[in-house]
Design a protein around this motif. Structure first.
Motif, PDB file in Angstrom:
ATOM      1  N   ILE A  13      -5.082   5.392   8.701  1.00 15.61           N
ATOM      2  CA  ILE A  13      -6.141   6.410   8.654  1.00 15.61           C
ATOM      3  C   ILE A  13      -7.526   5.766   8.624  1.00 15.61           C
ATOM      4  CG2 ILE A  13      -5.862   6.695   6.118  1.00 15.61           C
ATOM      5  CD1 ILE A  13      -7.113   9.321   8.649  1.00 15.61           C
ATOM      6  N   ALA A  14      -7.664   4.602   7.968  1.00 16.65           N
ATOM      7  CA  ALA A  14      -8.990   3.973   7.885  1.00 16.65           C
ATOM      8  C   ALA A  14      -9.452   3.509   9.267  1.00 16.65           C
ATOM      9  CB  ALA A  14      -8.964   2.805   6.903  1.00 16.65           C
ATOM     10  N   VAL A  34      -6.580  -2.029  17.500  1.00 15.67           N
ATOM     11  CA  VAL A  34      -5.341  -2.821  17.544  1.00 15.67           C
ATOM     12  C   VAL A  34      -4.383  -2.218  16.527  1.00 15.67           C
ATOM     13  CG1 VAL A  34      -4.337  -5.115  17.209  1.00 15.67           C
ATOM     14  CG2 VAL A  34      -6.682  -4.889  18.098  1.00 15.67           C
ATOM     15  N   ARG A  43       0.623   8.270   6.714  1.00 13.84           N
ATOM     16  CA  ARG A  43       1.605   7.748   5.750  1.00 13.84           C
ATOM     17  C   ARG A  43       2.060   8.734   4.663  1.00 13.84           C
ATOM     18  NH1 ARG A  43       2.131   2.216   6.934  1.00 13.84           N
ATOM     19  NH2 ARG A  43       0.509   2.218   8.480  1.00 13.84           N
ATOM     20  N   PRO A  44       1.203   9.625   4.149  1.00 21.80           N
ATOM     21  CA  PRO A  44       1.671  10.483   3.054  1.00 21.80           C
ATOM     22  C   PRO A  44       2.996  11.221   3.326  1.00 21.80           C
ATOM     23  CG  PRO A  44      -0.697  10.569   3.136  1.00 21.80           C
ATOM     24  CD  PRO A  44      -0.258   9.764   4.342  1.00 21.80           C
ATOM     25  N   ALA A  81      -2.873  -8.673  15.319  1.00 27.29           N
ATOM     26  CA  ALA A  81      -3.979  -9.633  15.355  1.00 27.29           C
ATOM     27  C   ALA A  81      -3.547 -10.835  14.512  1.00 27.29           C
ATOM     28  CB  ALA A  81      -5.232  -9.003  14.788  1.00 27.29           C
ATOM     29  N   ALA A 107      -8.935  -3.129   9.074  1.00 28.28           N
ATOM     30  CA  ALA A 107      -8.368  -1.910   8.474  1.00 28.28           C
ATOM     31  C   ALA A 107      -6.868  -2.135   8.299  1.00 28.28           C
ATOM     32  CB  ALA A 107      -8.648  -0.715   9.378  1.00 28.28           C
ATOM     33  N   LEU A 145       8.794   1.284   0.556  1.00 27.55           N
ATOM     34  CA  LEU A 145       8.384   2.397   1.420  1.00 27.55           C
ATOM     35  C   LEU A 145       6.897   2.287   1.719  1.00 27.55           C
ATOM     36  CD1 LEU A 145       9.010   4.995   2.902  1.00 27.55           C
ATOM     37  CD2 LEU A 145       8.749   6.246   0.750  1.00 27.55           C
ATOM     38  N   ARG A 146       6.615   1.811   2.919  1.00 29.89           N
ATOM     39  CA  ARG A 146       5.218   1.728   3.334  1.00 29.89           C
ATOM     40  C   ARG A 146       5.027   2.243   4.761  1.00 29.89           C
ATOM     41  NH1 ARG A 146       0.166   1.939   1.282  1.00 29.89           N
ATOM     42  NH2 ARG A 146      -1.217   1.350   2.965  1.00 29.89           N
ATOM     43  N   ILE A 172       4.379   7.512  -5.599  1.00 30.48           N
ATOM     44  CA  ILE A 172       5.364   7.419  -4.519  1.00 30.48           C
ATOM     45  C   ILE A 172       6.791   7.483  -5.073  1.00 30.48           C
ATOM     46  CG2 ILE A 172       6.290   5.878  -2.721  1.00 30.48           C
ATOM     47  CD1 ILE A 172       3.405   5.143  -2.052  1.00 30.48           C
ATOM     48  N   GLU A 260      -3.579  -6.270   2.345  1.00 37.02           N
ATOM     49  CA  GLU A 260      -3.310  -7.218   3.437  1.00 37.02           C
ATOM     50  C   GLU A 260      -4.611  -7.976   3.735  1.00 37.02           C
ATOM     51  OE1 GLU A 260       0.030  -7.307   5.299  1.00 37.02           O
ATOM     52  OE2 GLU A 260      -1.061  -9.190   5.281  1.00 37.02           O
ATOM     53  N   LEU A 263      -5.765 -12.137   7.240  1.00 36.27           N
ATOM     54  CA  LEU A 263      -6.702 -12.448   8.332  1.00 36.27           C
ATOM     55  C   LEU A 263      -8.076 -12.806   7.764  1.00 36.27           C
ATOM     56  CD1 LEU A 263      -6.084  -9.578  10.925  1.00 36.27           C
ATOM     57  CD2 LEU A 263      -5.448 -11.988  11.158  1.00 36.27           C
ATOM     58  N   VAL A 291     -12.227  -1.746   5.682  1.00 30.59           N
ATOM     59  CA  VAL A 291     -12.101  -0.343   5.265  1.00 30.59           C
ATOM     60  C   VAL A 291     -10.687  -0.045   4.782  1.00 30.59           C
ATOM     61  CG1 VAL A 291     -13.911   0.579   6.782  1.00 30.59           C
ATOM     62  CG2 VAL A 291     -11.616   0.261   7.698  1.00 30.59           C
ATOM     63  N   GLU A 304      -6.787   3.158  -2.944  1.00 25.20           N
ATOM     64  CA  GLU A 304      -5.398   3.362  -2.496  1.00 25.20           C
ATOM     65  C   GLU A 304      -5.039   4.827  -2.297  1.00 25.20           C
ATOM     66  OE1 GLU A 304      -2.472   1.239  -4.752  1.00 25.20           O
ATOM     67  OE2 GLU A 304      -3.619  -0.625  -4.683  1.00 25.20           O
ATOM     68  N   HIS A 305      -6.007   5.623  -1.848  1.00 22.51           N
ATOM     69  CA  HIS A 305      -5.712   7.011  -1.526  1.00 22.51           C
ATOM     70  C   HIS A 305      -6.213   7.318  -0.114  1.00 22.51           C
ATOM     71  CE1 HIS A 305      -4.305   7.855  -5.468  1.00 22.51           C
ATOM     72  NE2 HIS A 305      -5.462   7.610  -6.048  1.00 22.51           N
ATOM     73  N   ALA A 309      -9.701   6.075   2.176  1.00 23.98           N
ATOM     74  CA  ALA A 309      -9.597   5.258   3.399  1.00 23.98           C
ATOM     75  C   ALA A 309     -10.327   5.962   4.554  1.00 23.98           C
ATOM     76  CB  ALA A 309      -8.122   5.036   3.742  1.00 23.98           C
TER      77      ALA A 309
HETATM   78  C1  LIG Z   1       4.772   6.754   1.264  1.00 28.01           C
HETATM   79  C2  LIG Z   1       3.315   6.973   0.999  1.00 28.01           C
HETATM   80  C3  LIG Z   1       2.870   8.216   0.547  1.00 28.01           C
HETATM   81  C4  LIG Z   1       1.526   8.426   0.269  1.00 28.01           C
HETATM   82  N1  LIG Z   1       1.118   9.653  -0.165  1.00 28.01           N
HETATM   83  C5  LIG Z   1      -0.188   9.874  -0.433  1.00 28.01           C
HETATM   84  C6  LIG Z   1      -0.637  11.149  -0.887  1.00 28.01           C
HETATM   85  O1  LIG Z   1       0.154  12.086  -1.051  1.00 28.01           O
HETATM   86  N2  LIG Z   1      -1.959  11.317  -1.140  1.00 28.01           N
HETATM   87  C7  LIG Z   1      -2.876  10.311  -0.983  1.00 28.01           C
HETATM   88  O2  LIG Z   1      -4.067  10.523  -1.254  1.00 28.01           O
HETATM   89  N3  LIG Z   1      -2.479   9.080  -0.537  1.00 28.01           N
HETATM   90  C8  LIG Z   1      -1.163   8.851  -0.264  1.00 28.01           C
HETATM   91  N4  LIG Z   1      -0.749   7.616   0.181  1.00 28.01           N
HETATM   92  C9  LIG Z   1      -1.751   6.550   0.343  1.00 28.01           C
HETATM   93  C10 LIG Z   1      -2.412   6.594   1.712  1.00 28.01           C
HETATM   94  O3  LIG Z   1      -1.479   6.887   2.698  1.00 28.01           O
HETATM   95  C11 LIG Z   1      -3.087   5.254   1.970  1.00 28.01           C
HETATM   96  O4  LIG Z   1      -4.108   5.099   1.021  1.00 28.01           O
HETATM   97  C12 LIG Z   1      -3.646   5.162   3.376  1.00 28.01           C
HETATM   98  O5  LIG Z   1      -2.595   5.232   4.317  1.00 28.01           O
HETATM   99  C13 LIG Z   1      -4.407   3.864   3.568  1.00 28.01           C
HETATM  100  O6  LIG Z   1      -4.810   3.799   4.892  1.00 28.01           O
HETATM  101  P1  LIG Z   1      -5.242   2.423   5.575  1.00 28.01           P
HETATM  102  O7  LIG Z   1      -5.599   2.771   6.976  1.00 28.01           O
HETATM  103  O8  LIG Z   1      -6.217   1.719   4.731  1.00 28.01           O
HETATM  104  O9  LIG Z   1      -3.942   1.493   5.542  1.00 28.01           O
HETATM  105  P2  LIG Z   1      -2.546   1.660   6.245  1.00 28.01           P
HETATM  106  O10 LIG Z   1      -2.178   3.096   6.353  1.00 28.01           O
HETATM  107  O11 LIG Z   1      -1.624   0.739   5.532  1.00 28.01           O
HETATM  108  O12 LIG Z   1      -2.780   1.113   7.727  1.00 28.01           O
HETATM  109  C14 LIG Z   1      -2.995  -0.249   7.997  1.00 28.01           C
HETATM  110  C15 LIG Z   1      -2.405  -0.567   9.351  1.00 28.01           C
HETATM  111  O13 LIG Z   1      -2.811  -1.874   9.738  1.00 28.01           O
HETATM  112  C16 LIG Z   1      -1.714  -2.522  10.372  1.00 28.01           C
HETATM  113  N5  LIG Z   1      -1.947  -3.962  10.339  1.00 28.01           N
HETATM  114  C17 LIG Z   1      -1.978  -4.775   9.240  1.00 28.01           C
HETATM  115  N6  LIG Z   1      -2.214  -6.046   9.632  1.00 28.01           N
HETATM  116  C18 LIG Z   1      -2.342  -6.024  10.983  1.00 28.01           C
HETATM  117  C19 LIG Z   1      -2.600  -7.024  11.955  1.00 28.01           C
HETATM  118  N7  LIG Z   1      -2.754  -8.310  11.619  1.00 28.01           N
HETATM  119  N8  LIG Z   1      -2.655  -6.651  13.250  1.00 28.01           N
HETATM  120  C20 LIG Z   1      -2.493  -5.339  13.611  1.00 28.01           C
HETATM  121  N9  LIG Z   1      -2.266  -4.341  12.728  1.00 28.01           N
HETATM  122  C21 LIG Z   1      -2.185  -4.698  11.429  1.00 28.01           C
HETATM  123  C22 LIG Z   1      -0.533  -2.037   9.543  1.00 28.01           C
HETATM  124  O14 LIG Z   1       0.675  -2.222  10.230  1.00 28.01           O
HETATM  125  C23 LIG Z   1      -0.889  -0.566   9.352  1.00 28.01           C
HETATM  126  O15 LIG Z   1      -0.425   0.210  10.416  1.00 28.01           O
HETATM  127  C24 LIG Z   1       0.603   7.379   0.465  1.00 28.01           C
HETATM  128  C25 LIG Z   1       1.047   6.125   0.925  1.00 28.01           C
HETATM  129  C26 LIG Z   1       2.381   5.922   1.205  1.00 28.01           C
HETATM  130  C27 LIG Z   1       2.846   4.577   1.687  1.00 28.01           C
END
Ligand SMILES: Cc1cc2nc3c(=O)[nH]c(=O)nc-3n(C[C@H](O)[C@H](O)[C@H](O)COP(=O)(O)OP(=O)(O)OC[C@H]3O[C@@H](n4cnc5c(N)ncnc54)[C@H](O)[C@@H]3O)c2cc1C
Length: 423
Positions: A13-14, A34, A43-44, A81, A107, A145-146, A172, A260, A263, A291, A304-305, A309
């Protein structure tokens, strides 16, 4: 310097919010996303409707597949990446391709923590298919579970009657307990905290929420899991304080997230429990932003929500375009369990000389909400099946509106009137 190329690494989402907001705000240059996972998804639902089998993958996509081309975003799907070079403005992919960028946005999210007990006696690898000696891979009974692949593997084992051990009763772990009960599994939920989630929702609500598990025939045990051992029929878990181990068919380790940062570290950026950023998402290198779950604002906890993000992405886009960032707002989150909808905003505090806890309604009889007040200022709120209360609390926090405990506590008070200062 005019920015004419941006590469965003990570399609959660970020990352998607960053590219969407850049285009929405008029950025016309090259834009590349990417995404290791292919088409970005949300992910939620992975612990809720997707895990329950109620929503397919295309229903949890963050954007329609053709949206990326419409927005002139180059989606590099299924790509990793492997290196970012801030001074050169380069992102290198695993297949050797090098992307040029005036600004790089990391992100990259996070990985589920693998506690020491994940090193199971006998060779069982966490969440990954393993050989069964007859050339047919079977899925390991131990999961995290991620991502979608984790959810798919876990789902195949959540069959009626399956004995599921969940290690960690945070948001979770609790959501999966609820989903697994709906799928007919027998669930044991273990956490050393009594009650879990008190820091997020306050002690009173935390206690009630944890009690909901037992009301849905989930056994909760307040202790730690000391060891997991593979047996011929499943996994034996040794719980601290218990003489005999217990047998399970499936285990979920839900004990938190590691950002993560690989990088960023390799690129020489400052990291410390996340990629360290300033208020506008810029890292220790001025042309790299970070982000979402991978980033941490100096002197703050990572959020972490989902919404945090999303907002990080909007702020990063504004920084790149040198326009005003979206207004700051108190952090908000939601969670669902056993058909109840939970929301929280700001900071819940244990009542002390400075903080007061104010209940609107009755804890345990939804809808209800609990506010933390410091003097006449709301600093946090949680609600069960009462999202309007949290929405109002957020405005009270953002606008620093003064309110009286007695008015907040009265369910007949219109919270919107309190916002306008009327009592
Ligand atoms: C099962 C679950 C349920 C959740 N439920 C809720 C909820 O009900 N309410 C709430 O507020 N929040 C919830 N969350 C939290 C919320 O989903 C996260 O805070 C949000 O997804 C974070 O988004 P992000 O884009 O920062 O990271 P992520 O969603 O983790 O995305 C990061 C992406 O980067 C990719 N990536 C990493 N390294 C590389 C690389 N080197 N090259 C290319 N790609 C790469 C990863 O594969 C991933 O796809 C939940 C999370 C999970 C796992």
């Amino acid at each position: 310097m005019t920015v004419s190329s941006v590469v965003v690494v990570g399609g959660g989402i970020a990352g998607v919010s960053t590219v969407a907001e850049l285009r929405k705000s008029g950025y016309a240059g090259e834009l590349t996303l990417v995404s290791r996972d292919g088409f970005p998804y949300d992910r939620p639902p992975l612990s809720k409707a997707y895990l329950a089998g109620e929503k397919p993958l295309d229903a949890i996509a963050l954007q329609r597949p053709d949206w990326y081309a419409e927005q002139r975003i180059t989606l590099v799907g299924g790509a990793d990446a492997v290196s970012v070079r801030p001074d050169a403005g380069e992102v290198e992919l695993a297949d050797g391709r090098v992307l040029r960028a005036d600004r790089i946005v990391l992100a990259t999210g996070g990985r589920a923590i693998l506690p020491a007990i994940a090193r199971v006696r006998r060779d069982v690898s966490v969440g990954l298919p393993m050989g069964n000696g007859q050339d047919r891979p079977v899925v390991s009974p131990i999961h995290v579970l991620r991502d979608v692949a984790d959810a798919d593997r876990l789902r195949t084992q959540l069959v009626p009657g399956a004995r599921l051990l969940i290690v960690g009763a945070g948001l979770i772990g609790a959501e999966v307990a609820s989903t697994a009960r709906g799928l007919g599994c027998e669930v044991v939920l273990v956490d050393p905290l009594d009650p879990p989630l008190a820091a997020a929702v306050g002690i009173e609500v935390a206690r009630w929420l944890h009690g909901l598990h037992a009301a849905h025939d989930v056994e909760t045990v307040t202790t730690a899991v000391e060891a997991l051992m593979a047996t011929s029929t499943g996994i034996a878990a040794q719980l601290k304080g218990e003489r005999d181990s217990r047998e399970f068919d499936v285990v979920l380790l839900a004990v938190g997230l590691v950002p993560e940062t690989g990088l960023a570290e390799a690129a020489g950026l400052e990291t410390s429990r996340g990629i360290v950023v300033d208020e506008v998402q810029v890292t220790s290198h001025s042309s790299v932003l970070a982000v979402g779950d991978c980033a941490r604002l100096r002197d703050h906890h990572r959020a972490e929500h989902w919404e945090a993000a999303h907002l990080d992405g909007a702020r990063a886009a504004a920084t790149i375009l040198e326009i005003a960032p979206p207004p700051a707002t108190a952090p908000w989150w939601w969670s669902d369990r056993y058909g109840l909808h939970l929301e929280g905003v700001g900071e819940m505090r244990t009542p002390d000389a400075e903080h007061e806890s104010v209940v609107r309604g009755v804890v345990g009889e939804p809808p209800f909400s609990v506010f933390t007040l410091r003097g006449e200022r709301v600093v946090g709120a949680v609600s069960v099946d009462d999202p309007n209360a949290v929405r109002a609390a957020r405005r009270m926090i953002d606008r620093a509106v003064g309110v009286r405990a007695v008015d907040l506590a009265d369910p007949s008070t219109d919270l919107r009137k309190l916002l306008r200062g009327a009592r």
